[in-house]
Each structure stands twice: as structure tokens, then as C-alpha cells.
Design a protein around this motif. Structure first.
Motif, PDB file in Angstrom:
ATOM      1  N   ALA A   1      -1.848 -14.752 -35.867  1.00  0.00           N
ATOM      2  CA  ALA A   1      -1.808 -14.409 -34.447  1.00  0.00           C
ATOM      3  C   ALA A   1      -3.109 -13.757 -33.999  1.00  0.00           C
ATOM      4  N   ASP A   2      -3.700 -12.936 -34.861  1.00  0.00           N
ATOM      5  CA  ASP A   2      -4.975 -12.306 -34.524  1.00  0.00           C
ATOM      6  C   ASP A   2      -6.095 -13.341 -34.449  1.00  0.00           C
TER       7      ASP A   2
ATOM      8  N   TYR B   1      -7.706 -19.959 -29.600  1.00  0.00           N
ATOM      9  CA  TYR B   1      -6.757 -21.074 -29.724  1.00  0.00           C
ATOM     10  C   TYR B   1      -5.593 -20.848 -28.753  1.00  0.00           C
ATOM     11  N   CYS B   2      -4.976 -21.933 -28.315  1.00  0.00           N
ATOM     12  CA  CYS B   2      -3.848 -21.801 -27.387  1.00  0.00           C
ATOM     13  C   CYS B   2      -2.672 -21.078 -28.035  1.00  0.00           C
ATOM     14  N   ASP B   3      -2.397 -21.442 -29.280  1.00  0.00           N
ATOM     15  CA  ASP B   3      -1.280 -20.843 -29.996  1.00  0.00           C
ATOM     16  C   ASP B   3      -1.421 -21.193 -31.472  1.00  0.00           C
ATOM     17  N   GLU B   4      -0.480 -20.734 -32.288  1.00  0.00           N
ATOM     18  CA  GLU B   4      -0.567 -20.975 -33.728  1.00  0.00           C
ATOM     19  C   GLU B   4      -0.436 -22.452 -34.112  1.00  0.00           C
ATOM     20  N   PRO B   5       0.403 -23.270 -33.427  1.00  0.00           N
ATOM     21  CA  PRO B   5       0.421 -24.693 -33.761  1.00  0.00           C
ATOM     22  C   PRO B   5      -0.935 -25.374 -33.546  1.00  0.00           C
ATOM     23  N   HIS B   6      -1.672 -24.983 -32.487  1.00  0.00           N
ATOM     24  CA  HIS B   6      -3.001 -25.550 -32.278  1.00  0.00           C
ATOM     25  C   HIS B   6      -3.949 -25.137 -33.412  1.00  0.00           C
ATOM     26  N   LEU B   7      -3.858 -23.899 -33.850  1.00  0.00           N
ATOM     27  CA  LEU B   7      -4.645 -23.440 -34.994  1.00  0.00           C
ATOM     28  C   LEU B   7      -4.300 -24.251 -36.233  1.00  0.00           C
TER      29      LEU B   7
ATOM     30  N   VAL C   1      -5.759 -16.518 -33.696  1.00  0.00           N
ATOM     31  CA  VAL C   1      -5.542 -17.269 -32.461  1.00  0.00           C
ATOM     32  C   VAL C   1      -6.197 -16.558 -31.286  1.00  0.00           C
ATOM     33  N   GLY C   2      -5.931 -15.257 -31.157  1.00  0.00           N
ATOM     34  CA  GLY C   2      -6.496 -14.504 -30.045  1.00  0.00           C
ATOM     35  C   GLY C   2      -7.993 -14.332 -30.139  1.00  0.00           C
TER      36      GLY C   2
END
Length: 236
Positions: free
Chosen positions: A189-190, A197-203, A192-193
Motif C-alpha cells: 500500500a505504501d 499506482y492506481c491501486d494494488e492490482p495495478h501494481l 502504491v502511494g
């Protein structure tokens, strides 16, 4: 069973990093997308080899010569070889002929094979000879400047200098940075921010496409040998 890397950043404007690597009981590795071209000097069973490596747009599996030792120079984005279009190196590489234990041949001349401590000296000689060149526009763009040219012209020159689009460079560099952060313990989550990234699935999708690892594999050091120094320190 792993690849052992030592990587250092370079003070040269023409060089990104210089690295060494040894393979121990490794026959294949996960290759990682990258935006830079390079020169790799390696030895195996008393034989010496020199390879020009190109930018890689995706992850994959690559063979590793058993018991080999490597010294690599990763050139700065925007540099290129005078006699070879960058597009010819993307997702590929060239083994240079006529390499000896002490020298290699490039662009019609013979050069002394460097060690990790004198890589920049070789690059300086290649630059003075006009063999390694650079597009200053590409350097400006990478520094965040906005040249007074059309977007199409900028993109064309950027792609000629790097073999890649600006978007591809951003995506690949971001995924490599994410992999290192995750490998050193940053929560997903860190990351991503921090990297936008848009969210964890995009990562997760970016990691699969460009690094060949899941978040969990990077955290646990699982998945086998990988062609990326995950212990390399990140500096601004």
C-alpha cells in the motif's frame, strides 16, 4: 543458487551504474525489463566474451552461463552507439566477435577490457572517439524540461535515442523501483502511494509484466535467480 551482484552508481553523466555479478549453481534467471543499453564483459571456463545489451520491454527467462563472472556498464538513458540504432537493440543484444582475455573490438577498433573500477575511463575514451553519443534533447526531457518543439518531434527524437517511448521508460523504471522497495520490506500500500499506482492490482500487473515477480515473492526473496540487484540502494 543465486546471482551475487555488487552495484555502484557512477559520477559520469554518460553512465548510470557499474556492476559485477557471479553465478553460483544458476543456469537460468528471470530477466527484468530495463530502459538502458549496456556493455557486459564476462568470463567462463577461461574464455572471455563481450556483449552489447539492449533495453528490455518485458520480463522473461534467460540462460545463465554456469560459473561465469560478469562486469557490466549500464549507460545513461539518452546515450547510444554511433553505428547502431537503438531500435536494433531493444529486446535483444549482440555478442561482439574477436574478444580476448584483455581486449574487445567495437566499431572497428580494439579496446582494453575494463574492470569495475576503470569502467568510466573506457567510456570517456569511447565518447572522445565519437563511438558513444548522446541527444541533449533527451537529457532535457528526462530532467523535466519542456523543449520548444512539437510533442511529435520530441517523442520521435526520444525514441531514436532510447529505443523506447517516454511512457514505456516511466512504466519500466517505476516497476523496477517498486520491486526494490518491496524487496526491502515496504508494504504494498505504501509503494502504491509513493509511486502513484492506481491501486494494488495495478501494481501487481506491472510487476508481472516487467519484473516477473509477485509482491509476495519479492517480500520473501522467492522465485529463483533474478537479473536485478534488489539490494541496490535507492538514491534521489
Amino acid at each position: 543458487m543465486k546471482l551475487r551482484f555488487k552495484t555502484r552508481e557512477s559520477d559520469s553523466a554518460w553512465v548510470d551504474t557499474v556492476w559485477t555479478c557471479t553465478s553460483e549453481q544458476v543456469t537460468t534467471m528471470t530477466s527484468v525489463a530495463g530502459v538502458r543499453w549496456g556493455l557486459v564483459f564476462w568470463k567462463q571456463a577461461g574464455q572471455a566474451y563481450t556483449t552489447i545489451t539492449g533495453p528490455e520491454t518485458r520480463t522473461g527467462t534467460a540462460p545463465v552461463p554456469e560459473g561465469a563472472t560478469f562486469t557490466g556498464i549500464d549507460f545513461a538513458v539518452g546515450t547510444s552507439l554511433r553505428a547502431m540504432p537503438m531500435s536494433a537493440l531493444v529486446d535483444g543484444g549482440i555478442v561482439l566477435p574477436d574478444t580476448t582475455r584483455r581486449t574487445f573490438r567495437l566499431d572497428g577498433a580494439r579496446w582494453e577490457t575494463p574492470g569495475p573500477d576503470d569502467a568510466e575511463a573506457l567510456v570517456e575514451r569511447l565518447v572522445r572517439a565519437g563511438i558513444v553519443v548522446r541527444d541533449p534533447l533527451c537529457v532535457e526531457v528526462l530532467r523535466g524540461h519542456h523543449p520548444s518543439l512539437s510533442g511529435r518531434t520530441v517523442e520521435r527524437r526520444f525514441r531514436a535515442a532510447t529505443g523506447l517511448t517516454r511512457g514505456a521508460v516511466r512504466q519500466i523504471e517505476r516497476a523496477r523501483t517498486a520491486a526494490r522497495l518491496l524487496a526491502t520490506g515496504d508494504p504494498a500500500a505504501d509503494v502504491v502511494g509513493k509511486l502513484g499506482y492506481c491501486d494494488e492490482p495495478h501494481l501487481a500487473r506491472a510487476l508481472r509484466s516487467y519484473v516477473g515477480r509477485t509482491v509476495r515473492q519479492l517480500r520473501e526473496g522467492a522465485g529463483g535467480a533474478i537479473g536485478l540487484d534488489l539490494d541496490q540502494r535507492l538514491t534521489s
